[in-house]
Design a protein around this motif. Structure first.
Motif: not given
Length: 383
Positions: A228-229, A262-263, A265, A289
């Motif tokens: 995550t970011p 969408c944020e 991976c 991200l």
């Protein structure tokens, strides 16, 4: 191409095609048709139209004639006979001691046959019952065993949503419904909440199943290890409709955070543990991200929109009693510059004429205020 009309024998029943034999029918007209059960009364639900012969699954049967007012009297008479036959059959079932629940009785249009619908948990030997009913009603008898979903369709009623049953309103055929659909839609698996009046799973679970299956393809699985970011973590909750997930970060496992699909991976799907030899990227790289919110206007709730509309229509007392020094005067208010591209051709001509007229008046005013010399001529300018 072949000409057909569509008819329906019951409300919410299946649609059948018949050959109109050159007669023009309108929606709502009653028709008399010949079926495997004999002569029947039906209602036209689609007027004459042409279809491809490939769409026909069976040979077309012709329409006997258009229904007349006398046919409606026959239908009313059959309805009265059905009530009497239903009570007689229920009495005979009790006398024979059969384990069956009588649902409905239907007379054929010509009165030569009566069909009794019943439900039962197992097989029933009703041969003696048929003989007894035939001797009492003096007509052909047919007993047909149906399921609980068909029973709900015949009887009708209101569902837990407060509306009439879908099966009795518009469902022509029952679609298979499984408990997997309830799991995909994150519904409670309590049988009392996902079951209909018939005791089976609700038919409406099928309506949105395709949409949920498409959303599942774009969402991570439960207990997946993701980036995550704000760092790496494990998925602990999924909201398919909002397309968001809850992630328990390794740096702060006690406080789950919500991220958009969408944020994320996905590092390991559905495994739930950190992969061996995994090295977490730096936060500067993970921050890429984060979804970039474009300059979107602030989202106003319904209460905020209503309050703004009321304030615009009825300004508050404090706003009306605002002191004069706080209000910009009309003379000091900045004027919005007029853009040339906003003017039409007529506006440009009108503006130029007004400017020329203003310049002409200013020149005349200067001439009148000049000091005059001899002969009434203005003095020459001093060098």
């Amino acid at each position: 191409m072949v000409e057909i009309i569509s008819v329906r024998f019951k409300s919410g029943g299946k649609e059948y095609y018949f050959n109109p034999n050159g007669v023009q029918f309108q929606v709502g007209d009653g028709v008399i048709v010949e079926t495997t059960r004999g002569t029947e009364y039906a209602q036209c639900i689609r007027e004459n139209n042409m279809i491809d012969e490939i769409e026909l699954t069976a040979p077309l049967r012709p329409v006997v004639r258009k229904a007349e007012p006398e046919d409606l009297l026959v239908l009313e008479k059959n309805r009265e006979r059905e009530k009497k036959a239903l009570s007689i059959c229920q009495q005979k079932i009790t006398e024979h001691g059969l384990d069956m629940k009588l649902v409905r009785a239907e007379y054929a249009f010509d009165g030569g046959k009566v069909v009794f619908y019943f439900t039962s948990e197992g097989r029933v030997d009703f041969r003696a019952l048929v003989k007894d009913l035939a001797g009492t009603l003096h007509t052909r008898i047919e007993l047909r065993q149906i399921g609980v979903r068909d029973e709900a369709k015949l009887l009708g009623g209101l569902g837990i949503c407060g509306k009439p049953f879908c099966c009795s309103q518009f469902l022509e055929e029952f679609q298979p419904v499984s408990i997997k659909m309830a799991k995909t839609q994150n519904l409670s698996l309590n049988p009392t909440k996902i079951s209909g009046t018939c005791g089976r799973l609700m038919c409406c679970l099928k309506y949105e199943q395709e949409a949920y299956e498409d959303l599942v393809k774009h969402a991570p699985k439960q207990e997946s290890f993701v980036e995550t970011p704000d760092g790496a973590g494990t998925v602990s909750g999924i909201n398919l409709l909002r397309q968001t997930v809850q992630v328990r970060l390794e740096s702060d496992p006690e406080t789950p955070r919500t991220y958009h699909n969408c944020e994320l991976c996905i590092v390991r799907s559905g495994k739930g543990r950190r992969p061996e030899g995994y090295v977490e990227p730096p936060l500067e790289e993970l921050a890429k991200l984060r979804r970039q919110e474009e300059d979107a206007p602030p989202v106003l709730t319904e209460e905020d929109s209503l309050a703004a509309a009321i304030e615009a229509a009825f300004p508050s007392r404090e706003r009306r009693e605002e002191p004069e020094e706080r209000r910009p005067s009309r003379r000091n208010r900045p004027r919005r510059p007029r853009m040339e591209e906003e003017e039409t051709g007529f506006e440009q001509v009108d503006r130029r004429l007004r400017e020329e007229s203003r310049d002409h008046r200013n020149n005349n005013r200067r001439r009148r205020h000049r000091p005059k010399g001899k002969g009434g001529r203005p003095n020459a300018p001093q060098e």
